[in-house]
Motif scaffolding. Structure first.
Motif, PDB file in Angstrom:
ATOM      1  N   UNK A 149       0.834  -1.210   0.000  1.00  0.00           N
ATOM      2  CA  UNK A 149       0.000   0.000   0.000  1.00  0.00           C
ATOM      3  C   UNK A 149       0.868   1.260   0.000  1.00  0.00           C
ATOM      4  N   UNK A 150       1.976   1.224   0.771  1.00  0.00           N
ATOM      5  CA  UNK A 150       2.782   2.440   0.911  1.00  0.00           C
ATOM      6  C   UNK A 150       3.934   2.548  -0.082  1.00  0.00           C
ATOM      7  N   UNK A 151       4.277   1.446  -0.730  1.00  0.00           N
ATOM      8  CA  UNK A 151       5.428   1.476  -1.634  1.00  0.00           C
ATOM      9  C   UNK A 151       5.350   2.616  -2.663  1.00  0.00           C
ATOM     10  N   UNK A 152       4.193   2.837  -3.298  1.00  0.00           N
ATOM     11  CA  UNK A 152       4.135   3.935  -4.276  1.00  0.00           C
ATOM     12  C   UNK A 152       4.470   5.294  -3.650  1.00  0.00           C
ATOM     13  N   UNK A 153       4.033   5.508  -2.410  1.00  0.00           N
ATOM     14  CA  UNK A 153       4.303   6.803  -1.771  1.00  0.00           C
ATOM     15  C   UNK A 153       5.782   6.962  -1.443  1.00  0.00           C
ATOM     16  N   UNK A 154       6.419   5.865  -1.033  1.00  0.00           N
ATOM     17  CA  UNK A 154       7.855   5.918  -0.747  1.00  0.00           C
ATOM     18  C   UNK A 154       8.621   6.227  -2.036  1.00  0.00           C
ATOM     19  N   UNK A 155       8.202   5.590  -3.118  1.00  0.00           N
ATOM     20  CA  UNK A 155       8.860   5.823  -4.410  1.00  0.00           C
ATOM     21  C   UNK A 155       8.641   7.263  -4.860  1.00  0.00           C
ATOM     22  N   UNK A 156       7.427   7.768  -4.669  1.00  0.00           N
ATOM     23  CA  UNK A 156       7.140   9.164  -5.040  1.00  0.00           C
ATOM     24  C   UNK A 156       8.054  10.106  -4.253  1.00  0.00           C
ATOM     25  N   UNK A 157       8.249   9.824  -2.965  1.00  0.00           N
ATOM     26  CA  UNK A 157       9.128  10.654  -2.140  1.00  0.00           C
ATOM     27  C   UNK A 157      10.545  10.684  -2.697  1.00  0.00           C
TER      28      UNK A 157
END
Lengths: 270, 311
Positions: free
Chosen positions: A113-121
């Motif tokens: 769930x959070x992987x995309x947000x970490x990548x965006x960061x």
């Protein structure tokens, strides 16, 4: 007692990594469709990138500090806020409850769930770097890339974890947004102040203790300009200031992860 | 009404066929025991209905079976595994339709099912499953634009994905229109015929009568009655009603409760023949699940405040 192979039906092997990546891919597709989250992920960084591009930098040291400040503020307004919204939305819509009935383990579910947000960061950190370098700012030097990348990755995870922790305290999306604001302002203010040259050293050292602010010093210090924003001791010639910054960043990330786990809810708050 | 538990002989006879085996399950919320010493066994290939009023402890029981709810005491085996230890393996072999669960509003039935397919070790065909649950024509509509009944169908699609060994349905027809309910009932029968074991909770008695091979009635955290539908219904008397009309006398109402329906009916008919009476509006009806259910609820006294607190 029957066994798990009672029915001779078609089965295949799906690895944990595949499950995480497949959920992450789905979440990315959904993020693109969620206008509010997409707006948060795009408008904040664009505004900050604009500010970074017009902020008078001057010396390489000042531009290196601008990289650190820009990255931390961008992450605070994107990865962090988006994590708060994503967590609350998924929990309140009972999507987490649904996914728990799938073959995802709890850890895989959270990671996917959070992987995309970490990548965006991480991508946004590179965007800030690119803008500042475009203005003549310094790239990390040969020895600086590894801690620079480590700092960006840890900070991105930390901001997302902090968002998840705050979402755990809030009952709905509106309350979650309000709950996220104090930390957001605190981090943004501390990151900005750390780049002000006239600030007393003692205050700088205090600011370094604000969550994730050590990333500002770390990213400035690992650039080819190589100057830290805070005077940190070199212990026995081994523990460099970079490691102190990394340790502080790791500590806040660990605290955020611990809080997120402690406050985590799979179902809507009653 | 008696509380029943499987006898040792019964357990020995069926041990190899048990898909769900629960002994002395206790689920507590603080000092309140939502599930209070439940024994439950579900055999391979059957449809087992767990009936009960709201708050009876049905959902907490199912959540304990899935490993979502910590148990204060008791032993739980699902497909031969302890859900606390082998959650992944149990989920790989079972499908679950929870009472309240959502979808990402921006997803569509087809994208939700594709995600499920990508995560599952069971193999199936997205289009075929959507067809089976009657959602093929809505495959590309955003979930937020689906009706409540259509979302329940999507719930069901995820639960039946890949024809699992065990399907757990928690109040599957809650909020469904009659057509959707009929679709679901058809699917449950189809699954059972294909060898899938179905454990469902419901407070729709008609649903249990239509689908279940065996039922258990749960009340205040305990199993009050269980058995095949016939066994459960036999616990309450059948009823014979009629109006007995004899020339020159006022009509007489006949209302007999009996455990010997055939014998008492024959006696009534023979009596009418012997006396020349006419029996109007003669009806002989076995006990209904509805009666058994209400009898269980009525026969369980309201707990005192002290008892409630201690539970």
């Amino acid at each position: 007692m029957s066994t798990l192979t009672t029915n001779a039906r078609q089965r295949r092997t799906v690895t944990p990594a595949q499950r995480v990546l497949r959920l992450a891919r789905f979440e990315t597709q959904m993020l693109v469709k969620q206008r509010t989250t997409l707006l948060t992920l795009l408008s904040g960084p664009l505004a900050i990138l604009f500010l970074v591009s017009v902020t008078p930098g001057g010396s390489p040291e000042a531009l290196a500090a601008l990289i650190g400040m820009g990255v931390v503020v961008v992450m605070a307004v994107t990865s962090h806020l988006a994590a708060v919204m994503l967590t609350v939305n998924r929990r309140e819509a009972q999507v987490l409850k649904r996914l728990r009935t799938s073959e995802l383990s709890s850890g895989e579910l959270v990671a996917g769930m959070y992987l995309p947000l970490v990548v965006v960061g991480v991508v946004e950190a590179f965007a800030v770097l690119a803008v500042v370098v475009g203005r003549g700012g310094p790239l990390p030097d040969a020895l600086g890339w590894a801690p620079w990348l480590a700092g960006v990755a840890i900070a991105s995870v930390g901001f997302v974890a902090a968002g998840a922790a705050i979402a755990g305290m809030a009952g709905n999306a509106e309350k979650a947004n309000w709950a996220a604001v104090p930390l957001l302002f605190l981090i943004a203010a501390a990151a900005n102040m750390l780049t002000v040259p006239v600030l007393p050293e003692a205050m700088r050292q205090v600011l370094l203790l604000v969550p994730f602010t050590s990333a500002v010093d770390l990213l400035a210090r690992t650039s080819s300009a190589g100057v830290g924003l805070v005077e940190l001791p070199v212990v026995a010639g081994v523990v460099s200031p970079v490691l102190v910054d990394l340790a502080l960043l790791l500590a806040w990330t660990a605290v955020s992860v611990w809080l997120a786990r402690r406050l985590w809810r799979w179902e809507p708050r009653g | 009404m008696t509380t029943t538990a499987a006898t040792p002989a019964e357990r020995t006879r069926t041990a190899d066929d048990l898909v769900v085996d629960v002994r002395g399950l206790v689920v507590a919320y603080g000092s309140f025991r939502a599930v209070d010493g439940v024994d439950l066994d579900v055999r391979r290939g059957e449809v087992f209905a767990l009936l009960g009023t709201n708050g009876a402890g049905k959902t907490s029981t199912l959540e304990a079976l899935q490993g979502f709810r910590p148990r204060a005491a008791g032993q739980v085996d699902v497909l031969g595994e302890d859900p606390k230890v082998s959650t992944r393996r149990i989920r790989a072999a079972s499908g679950v339709m929870v009472q309240e669960a959502g979808f990402v509003p921006e997803a569509t039935p087809v994208s939700a099912l594709q995600l499920w397919a990508s995560l599952s070790s069971r193999v199936d065909d997205v289009d075929a499953v959507l067809e089976r649950v009657g959602l093929a024509h809505r495959r590309g509509v955003l979930v937020k634009d689906l009706s409540g009944g259509e979302r329940r169908r999507l719930d069901l699609a995820l639960a039946v994905w890949g024809a699992p060994d065990l399907i757990v349905l928690d109040e599957p027809t809650a909020g469904l229109d009659p057509e959707s309910r009929a679709t679901l009932w058809g699917l449950v029968r189809e699954l059972r015929d294909g060898g899938t074991t179905v454990l469902m909770t419901t407070h729709h008695l008609e649903e249990a009568e239509q689908l279940a091979d065996r039922v258990a009635i749960m009340h205040r955290g305990r199993i009050a009655v269980r058995g095949t539908l016939a066994e459960v219904l036999d616990q309450r008397p059948a009823r014979i009603t009629a109006v007995r009309r004899l020339a020159g006398r006022p009509d007489e109402q006949v209302d007999v409760r009996t455990h010997d329906l055939q014998g008492d009916l024959l006696t009534l008919l023979l009596d009418a023949q012997r006396t020349g009476a006419e029996l109007h509006r003669l009806r002989a009806t076995p006990a209904s699940l509805d009666e058994v259910f209400h009898s269980v609820v009525r026969s369980t006294p309201e707990p005192s405040t002290a008892e409630e607190a201690s539970r």
